[in-house]
Design a protein around this motif. Structure first.
Motif, short mmCIF file in Angstrom:
data_model
loop_
_atom_site.label_atom_id
_atom_site.label_comp_id
_atom_site.label_asym_id
_atom_site.label_seq_id
_atom_site.Cartn_x
_atom_site.Cartn_y
_atom_site.Cartn_z
N LEU A 60 0.85 -1.18 0.00
CA LEU A 60 0.00 0.00 0.00
C LEU A 60 0.89 1.24 0.00
O LEU A 60 1.88 1.30 0.72
CB LEU A 60 -0.88 -0.01 1.25
CG LEU A 60 -1.97 1.06 1.35
CD1 LEU A 60 -3.07 0.80 0.32
CD2 LEU A 60 -2.55 1.08 2.76
N VAL A 61 0.53 2.23 -0.81
CA VAL A 61 1.31 3.47 -0.85
C VAL A 61 0.36 4.65 -0.98
O VAL A 61 -0.61 4.62 -1.73
CB VAL A 61 2.33 3.46 -2.01
CG1 VAL A 61 1.65 3.33 -3.36
CG2 VAL A 61 3.20 4.72 -1.99
N GLY A 62 0.63 5.69 -0.20
CA GLY A 62 -0.18 6.90 -0.26
C GLY A 62 0.27 7.80 -1.40
O GLY A 62 1.46 8.06 -1.57
N LEU A 63 -0.68 8.28 -2.19
CA LEU A 63 -0.38 9.20 -3.29
C LEU A 63 -0.56 10.64 -2.80
O LEU A 63 -1.33 11.43 -3.35
CB LEU A 63 -1.28 8.91 -4.48
CG LEU A 63 -1.22 7.49 -5.05
CD1 LEU A 63 -2.14 7.36 -6.25
CD2 LEU A 63 0.20 7.12 -5.43
N PHE A 64 0.16 10.96 -1.75
CA PHE A 64 0.13 12.30 -1.15
C PHE A 64 1.39 12.44 -0.31
O PHE A 64 2.13 11.47 -0.11
CB PHE A 64 -1.13 12.49 -0.30
CG PHE A 64 -1.29 11.46 0.79
CD1 PHE A 64 -0.78 11.67 2.05
CD2 PHE A 64 -1.95 10.26 0.53
CE1 PHE A 64 -0.92 10.71 3.05
CE2 PHE A 64 -2.09 9.29 1.52
CZ PHE A 64 -1.57 9.51 2.78
N ASN A 65 1.64 13.63 0.17
CA ASN A 65 2.85 13.85 0.96
C ASN A 65 2.63 13.38 2.39
O ASN A 65 2.23 14.14 3.27
CB ASN A 65 3.24 15.33 0.94
CG ASN A 65 4.62 15.54 1.57
OD1 ASN A 65 5.29 14.60 1.96
ND2 ASN A 65 5.03 16.79 1.67
N TYR A 66 2.91 12.11 2.63
CA TYR A 66 2.64 11.53 3.93
C TYR A 66 3.67 11.92 4.98
O TYR A 66 3.50 11.67 6.15
CB TYR A 66 2.52 10.01 3.83
CG TYR A 66 3.51 9.35 2.89
CD1 TYR A 66 4.83 9.15 3.24
CD2 TYR A 66 3.10 8.93 1.63
CE1 TYR A 66 5.71 8.56 2.38
CE2 TYR A 66 3.98 8.33 0.75
CZ TYR A 66 5.30 8.14 1.14
OH TYR A 66 6.17 7.55 0.27
N SER A 67 4.78 12.56 4.57
CA SER A 67 5.81 12.95 5.53
C SER A 67 5.49 14.25 6.25
O SER A 67 6.17 14.60 7.22
CB SER A 67 7.17 13.07 4.83
OG SER A 67 7.60 11.82 4.37
N GLY A 68 4.51 15.00 5.78
CA GLY A 68 4.13 16.22 6.48
C GLY A 68 3.76 17.35 5.54
O GLY A 68 3.88 17.25 4.32
N ASP A 69 3.28 18.45 6.14
CA ASP A 69 2.87 19.65 5.41
C ASP A 69 1.75 19.37 4.42
O ASP A 69 1.68 19.98 3.35
CB ASP A 69 4.07 20.29 4.69
CG ASP A 69 5.09 20.84 5.66
OD1 ASP A 69 4.70 21.21 6.78
OD2 ASP A 69 6.29 20.88 5.30
N TYR A 70 0.87 18.44 4.78
CA TYR A 70 -0.26 18.12 3.90
C TYR A 70 -1.53 17.86 4.69
O TYR A 70 -2.50 18.59 4.57
CB TYR A 70 0.09 16.93 3.01
CG TYR A 70 -1.01 16.59 2.03
CD1 TYR A 70 -1.28 17.44 0.96
CD2 TYR A 70 -1.79 15.45 2.17
CE1 TYR A 70 -2.30 17.15 0.06
CE2 TYR A 70 -2.81 15.15 1.27
CZ TYR A 70 -3.06 16.01 0.22
OH TYR A 70 -4.07 15.74 -0.67
N LEU A 71 -1.57 16.82 5.51
CA LEU A 71 -2.77 16.44 6.24
C LEU A 71 -2.90 17.26 7.53
O LEU A 71 -1.91 17.54 8.21
CB LEU A 71 -2.74 14.96 6.59
CG LEU A 71 -2.71 13.99 5.41
CD1 LEU A 71 -2.50 12.57 5.90
CD2 LEU A 71 -4.00 14.10 4.59
N VAL A 72 -4.15 17.65 7.86
CA VAL A 72 -4.40 18.42 9.07
C VAL A 72 -5.54 17.77 9.86
O VAL A 72 -6.33 16.99 9.33
CB VAL A 72 -4.76 19.88 8.75
CG1 VAL A 72 -3.63 20.55 7.97
CG2 VAL A 72 -6.08 19.99 8.00
N SER A 73 -5.62 18.12 11.13
CA SER A 73 -6.67 17.59 12.00
C SER A 73 -7.89 18.51 11.98
O SER A 73 -7.81 19.69 11.66
CB SER A 73 -6.14 17.47 13.43
OG SER A 73 -5.77 18.75 13.93
N GLY A 74 -9.05 17.93 12.32
CA GLY A 74 -10.26 18.70 12.52
C GLY A 74 -11.01 19.12 11.28
O GLY A 74 -12.08 19.73 11.37
N ILE A 75 -10.49 18.81 10.09
CA ILE A 75 -11.11 19.17 8.81
C ILE A 75 -11.10 17.93 7.94
O ILE A 75 -10.11 17.18 7.92
CB ILE A 75 -10.31 20.30 8.12
CG1 ILE A 75 -10.25 21.55 9.01
CG2 ILE A 75 -10.92 20.65 6.77
CD1 ILE A 75 -9.33 22.63 8.49
#
Length: 311
Positions: A60-75
């Motif tokens: 499985l591999v994420g097609l997004f920047n999983y190391s940071g500066d991408y996903l946020v909490s609460g939204i």
């Protein structure tokens, strides 16, 4: 099942192993420039990422920047995943569904989630997940592939630490380049032939008080194999949504001025929307509020649903 302690690898090495960067037949080919393959700048909070599973099996591999500066909490966040083949590139096809489990601090969070395969107009199959993270930190997702567990870790941060415009926020009215006023951007469209989505600025489109779809992508210089296809997909669905204003904005100011497309910087639109990756599609309602954001890869099904939601 709680994932075993994963091995640590250099991020770019893993992306190359997964076929997300590299040359030749890889789906996501590398290219110079500011924006990195599959949704992330190479500058990350940590020099490594983690994964688990057999390197000789599918993972499985994420097609997004999983190391940071991408996903946020609460939204609400959208995370597209693909299956990396043992040979490297992401699988063109895949099972109809994937059952995944979220983990935080090595403990399962919530019930298993069934992700549906999407591949209508995309070069690979992918599995989008939309969820809202309750807290920041390192999360993980696990699934079973080839009768063994595969996992992907990713970083979730506080919203005020990530400049990327989020669902629920207002669009930024930018005077994006048009056929009448390029604003120093050359070319204003790298698609061949140029697309028709440069007749009005983004600011003008928002001022109409009608729904707006903004695609930020650079078909010629894209570091992934999907920028051209997503623009084609968007243009193909336009006749179904006559009430929506469509705008395409390029990534680089003057990409043909040398060997590095980013040498003369990125466009005002990229800066205003806090992007460190592309492509990205922002779909806003008539009040200019972002209702859906589709990053990196999306098919006709996801796009049609996003546009229908504001029409």
């Amino acid at each position: 099942m709680i994932p075993e302690t994963p091995r640590s690898v250099d991020r770019r090495s893993f992306l190359r192993t997964a076929g997300l960067v590299g040359g030749g037949a890889a789906l996501f080919a590398s290219a110079p420039g500011l924006l990195s393959a599959c949704g992330g700048s190479s500058s990350t909070p940590s020099g490594t990422v983690t994964l688990s599973g057999d390197a000789n099996a599918r993972n499985l591999v994420g097609l997004f920047n999983y190391s940071g500066d991408y996903l946020v909490s609460g939204i609400p966040q959208r995370l597209p995943f693909a299956i990396a083949t043992p040979e490297g590139p992401p699988a063109v096809d895949g099972p109809p569904t994937l059952t995944v489990q979220l983990h935080r601090d090595q403990q399962p969070v919530g019930d298993p989630i069934v992700l549906e395969r999407h591949a209508d107009g995309t070069p690979i199959a992918y599995y989008p997940m939309v969820t809202t993270f309750t807290e920041t930190g390192v999360w993980s997702i696990t699934t079973d592939l080839d009768r063994q567990e595969s996992s992907q870790n990713f970083m979730v941060q506080a919203p005020d630490t990530v400049p990327l415009r989020q669902v629920g926020q207002s669009m930024v009215p930018v005077d994006s380049p048009t056929v009448d006023d390029a604003g120093g951007v050359d070319p204003i469209c790298t698609s061949v032939p140029p697309c028709s989505l440069h007749t009005q600025t983004l600011a003008a489109a928002l001022a109409t008080r009608e729904p707006v779809a903004l695609l930020i992508s650079t078909p010629q210089f894209c570091q992934t194999g999907v920028c051209g296809p997503v623009l084609d997909t968007l243009v193909g669905l336009m006749p179904e949504f006559a009430s929506v204003r469509f705008v395409h904005a390029e990534v680089y100011n003057r990409p043909n001025n040398g060997g590095d497309p980013a040498a003369d910087g990125v466009t005002d639109t990229v800066t205003a929307y806090g992007l460190s990756f592309e492509p990205s599609l922002f779909v806003a309602d008539a009040q200019g509020v972002i209702r859906t954001r589709l990053d990196n890869i999306f098919d006709r099904g996801e796009l049609r649903a996003a546009l229908a939601g504001v029409s």
